[in-house]
Design a protein around this motif. Structure first.
Motif, PDB file in Angstrom:
ATOM      1  N   PHE A   1       0.818  -1.215   0.000  1.00  0.00           N
ATOM      2  CA  PHE A   1       0.000   0.000   0.000  1.00  0.00           C
ATOM      3  C   PHE A   1       0.849   1.261   0.000  1.00  0.00           C
ATOM      4  O   PHE A   1       0.567   2.213   0.726  1.00  0.00           O
ATOM      5  CB  PHE A   1      -0.973  -0.020   1.190  1.00  0.00           C
ATOM      6  N   GLY A   2       1.896   1.274  -0.764  1.00  0.00           N
ATOM      7  CA  GLY A   2       2.742   2.464  -0.895  1.00  0.00           C
ATOM      8  C   GLY A   2       3.775   2.620   0.202  1.00  0.00           C
ATOM      9  O   GLY A   2       4.697   3.437   0.089  1.00  0.00           O
ATOM     10  N   GLY A   3       3.645   1.859   1.276  1.00  0.00           N
ATOM     11  CA  GLY A   3       4.637   1.871   2.348  1.00  0.00           C
ATOM     12  C   GLY A   3       5.459   0.592   2.317  1.00  0.00           C
ATOM     13  O   GLY A   3       5.529  -0.083   1.270  1.00  0.00           O
ATOM     14  N   LYS A   4       6.075   0.245   3.442  1.00  0.00           N
ATOM     15  CA  LYS A   4       6.924  -0.954   3.475  1.00  0.00           C
ATOM     16  C   LYS A   4       6.642  -1.782   4.721  1.00  0.00           C
ATOM     17  O   LYS A   4       6.503  -1.236   5.823  1.00  0.00           O
ATOM     18  CB  LYS A   4       8.402  -0.548   3.481  1.00  0.00           C
ATOM     19  N   LEU A   5       6.583  -3.100   4.505  1.00  0.00           N
ATOM     20  CA  LEU A   5       6.482  -4.036   5.622  1.00  0.00           C
ATOM     21  C   LEU A   5       7.858  -4.654   5.831  1.00  0.00           C
ATOM     22  O   LEU A   5       8.433  -5.231   4.903  1.00  0.00           O
ATOM     23  CB  LEU A   5       5.463  -5.138   5.325  1.00  0.00           C
ATOM     24  N   PHE A   6       8.381  -4.496   7.043  1.00  0.00           N
ATOM     25  CA  PHE A   6       9.694  -5.047   7.375  1.00  0.00           C
ATOM     26  C   PHE A   6       9.490  -6.281   8.247  1.00  0.00           C
ATOM     27  O   PHE A   6       8.811  -6.209   9.281  1.00  0.00           O
ATOM     28  CB  PHE A   6      10.527  -4.017   8.143  1.00  0.00           C
ATOM     29  N   LYS A   7      10.062  -7.399   7.816  1.00  0.00           N
ATOM     30  CA  LYS A   7      10.058  -8.603   8.654  1.00  0.00           C
ATOM     31  C   LYS A   7      11.338  -8.571   9.474  1.00  0.00           C
ATOM     32  O   LYS A   7      12.446  -8.643   8.903  1.00  0.00           O
ATOM     33  CB  LYS A   7      10.000  -9.861   7.792  1.00  0.00           C
ATOM     34  N   LEU A   8      11.175  -8.437  10.790  1.00  0.00           N
ATOM     35  CA  LEU A   8      12.315  -8.206  11.678  1.00  0.00           C
ATOM     36  C   LEU A   8      12.500  -9.373  12.647  1.00  0.00           C
ATOM     37  O   LEU A   8      11.564 -10.132  12.909  1.00  0.00           O
ATOM     38  CB  LEU A   8      12.098  -6.926  12.493  1.00  0.00           C
ATOM     39  N   SER A   9      13.700  -9.434  13.213  1.00  0.00           N
ATOM     40  CA  SER A   9      13.969 -10.385  14.287  1.00  0.00           C
ATOM     41  C   SER A   9      14.902  -9.713  15.286  1.00  0.00           C
ATOM     42  O   SER A   9      15.759  -8.908  14.907  1.00  0.00           O
ATOM     43  CB  SER A   9      14.632 -11.643  13.708  1.00  0.00           C
ATOM     44  N   HIS A  10      14.699 -10.004  16.559  1.00  0.00           N
ATOM     45  CA  HIS A  10      15.620  -9.485  17.584  1.00  0.00           C
ATOM     46  C   HIS A  10      15.673 -10.469  18.742  1.00  0.00           C
ATOM     47  O   HIS A  10      14.811 -11.342  18.862  1.00  0.00           O
ATOM     48  CB  HIS A  10      15.201  -8.077  18.059  1.00  0.00           C
ATOM     49  N   ASN A  11      16.712 -10.329  19.573  1.00  0.00           N
ATOM     50  CA  ASN A  11      16.830 -11.210  20.729  1.00  0.00           C
ATOM     51  C   ASN A  11      16.127 -10.575  21.918  1.00  0.00           C
ATOM     52  O   ASN A  11      16.418  -9.424  22.261  1.00  0.00           O
ATOM     53  CB  ASN A  11      18.303 -11.463  21.060  1.00  0.00           C
ATOM     54  N   SER A  12      15.214 -11.320  22.518  1.00  0.00           N
ATOM     55  CA  SER A  12      14.445 -10.789  23.641  1.00  0.00           C
ATOM     56  C   SER A  12      15.031 -11.269  24.961  1.00  0.00           C
ATOM     57  O   SER A  12      15.295 -12.463  25.143  1.00  0.00           O
ATOM     58  CB  SER A  12      12.992 -11.256  23.526  1.00  0.00           C
ATOM     59  N   THR A  13      15.177 -10.341  25.894  1.00  0.00           N
ATOM     60  CA  THR A  13      15.605 -10.698  27.244  1.00  0.00           C
ATOM     61  C   THR A  13      14.461 -11.380  27.983  1.00  0.00           C
ATOM     62  O   THR A  13      14.677 -12.304  28.773  1.00  0.00           O
ATOM     63  CB  THR A  13      15.995  -9.415  28.010  1.00  0.00           C
ATOM     64  N   GLU A  14      13.230 -10.925  27.747  1.00  0.00           N
ATOM     65  CA  GLU A  14      12.077 -11.492  28.464  1.00  0.00           C
ATOM     66  C   GLU A  14      11.837 -12.949  28.077  1.00  0.00           C
ATOM     67  O   GLU A  14      11.611 -13.788  28.936  1.00  0.00           O
ATOM     68  CB  GLU A  14      10.806 -10.671  28.181  1.00  0.00           C
ATOM     69  N   THR A  15      11.842 -13.223  26.787  1.00  0.00           N
ATOM     70  CA  THR A  15      11.542 -14.606  26.361  1.00  0.00           C
ATOM     71  C   THR A  15      12.798 -15.469  26.299  1.00  0.00           C
ATOM     72  O   THR A  15      12.700 -16.683  26.194  1.00  0.00           O
ATOM     73  CB  THR A  15      10.861 -14.630  24.975  1.00  0.00           C
ATOM     74  N   THR A  16      13.946 -14.827  26.318  1.00  0.00           N
ATOM     75  CA  THR A  16      15.258 -15.479  26.165  1.00  0.00           C
ATOM     76  C   THR A  16      15.425 -16.168  24.810  1.00  0.00           C
ATOM     77  O   THR A  16      16.231 -17.091  24.683  1.00  0.00           O
ATOM     78  CB  THR A  16      15.573 -16.491  27.304  1.00  0.00           C
ATOM     79  N   THR A  17      14.650 -15.745  23.831  1.00  0.00           N
ATOM     80  CA  THR A  17      14.727 -16.338  22.489  1.00  0.00           C
ATOM     81  C   THR A  17      14.797 -15.226  21.443  1.00  0.00           C
ATOM     82  O   THR A  17      14.426 -14.084  21.739  1.00  0.00           O
ATOM     83  CB  THR A  17      13.452 -17.154  22.164  1.00  0.00           C
TER      84      THR A  17
END
Ligand SMILES: N[C@@H](CCC(=O)N[C@@H](CS)C(=O)NCC(=O)O)C(=O)O
Length: 292
Positions: free
Chosen positions: A12-28
């Protein structure tokens, strides 16, 4: 922890970013999708846009709603970012965590578990309400697009329960709330009873702290600014998993104003329902985020 960008998709004219990061809360590592509207890309120093957090239902990943919920349609017109978090940690290896579709992986229920082994990593309340937004807003790349002071929340089914309870528990954190087919009284339905006894234990007083129908009774934040849609053809509604009438009754008895519950004739639990009304939910958030 910085975000790794796994994919960038025009939408829709913008951008969808598929991201990943390491979470301290989930430890994953945690996957999250971020939609930035066209307004984020019109100049080298665009104004920060407000944010709508969308919480998914049972079995979902960040992909389900970004692919077929159609939130990007109206968000792109208004200049609103949408954040699609995952529904649980993945890969912790707790015994039985993939045995059922309504508990464990894909079913974190947006609570911080207190029972073993789930209390290790199954901390989706802290992750979604605090860690993830903080990480996004302070991210050297994505943070410059996002207005940390203008955030609303929405969700579907288990995610509707998540949106309503995080909103009711944290007055001031979000500008408004909405929900599609939310599990509105989890202490009194089979999905909620299974999840809460597994994650929280047998003390039903503890469950009340995570139940929108109980929380609304203590709401002191004024006009609730809440929109809820439920389809009358939704089998989970018919089976008593959602119980939106209980939320309505509790709000009414407590004198809480500003809860609109709409019963949409014949609509089911699926994304045909969600996509039909997602413009309305984006408009609801946009009104309270100063975009309309
Ligand atoms: N797997 C369940 C259905 C679970 C379900 O309907 N999940 C909803 C959220 S509560 C969803 O969004 N599913 C993913 C999809 O339809 O793409 C069943 O077999 O009855």
């Amino acid at each position: 922890m910085a975000f790794e960008t796994k994919a960038t998709i025009a939408s829709f004219g913008g951008k969808l970013f598929k991201l990943s990061h390491n979470s301290t809360e989930t430890t994953t590592p945690m996957a999250v999708n971020l939609y930035l509207p066209p307004q984020s890309f019109t100049s080298d120093s665009p104004a920060k846009v407000p944010v709508l957090i969308y919480l998914s239902g049972l079995t979902c990943t960040p992909e389900n709603c970004s692919e077929k919920g159609f939130f990007q349609h109206r968000a792109s017109q208004l200049g609103l970012a949408v954040v699609y978090p995952d529904t649980s940690p993945r890969g912790l290896g707790h015994p039985g965590e993939t045995d059922a579709w309504d508990f464990g992986v894909g079913a974190g229920f947006y609570v911080d578990a207190i029972r073993d082994p789930w209390r290790r990593g199954y901390r989706m309340e802290s992750y979604v309400a605090h860690e993830l937004p903080r990480a996004l807003f302070s991210d050297p790349h994505y943070g410059r697009f996002l207005d940390a002071d203008r955030v609303s929340i929405t969700g579907h089914s288990m995610g509707g329960h998540g949106a309503l309870t995080l909103y009711l528990k944290n007055p001031g954190l979000y500008r408004s709330v909405s929900a599609f087919a939310p599990i509105a009284n989890p202490s009194r339905c089979p999905w909620g009873e299974k999840a809460f006894s597994g994650y929280l234990g047998d003390d039903r007083e503890e469950w009340k702290k995570h139940d929108a129908t109980e929380l609304v009774k203590a709401w002191k934040g004024g006009d609730l600014k809440a929109l809820v849609d439920v389809g009358t053809g939704d089998n989970f509604y018919k089976q008593g998993q959602l119980l939106p009438e209980n939320l309505e009754k509790a709000a009414k008895e407590a004198g809480v104003e500003g809860l609109t519950v709409r019963y949409q004739e014949e609509y089911d639990h699926s994304y045909y329902f969600m996509a039909t009304f997602s413009d309305d939910h984006v408009n609801h958030a946009a009104k309270h985020l100063g975009l309309l």
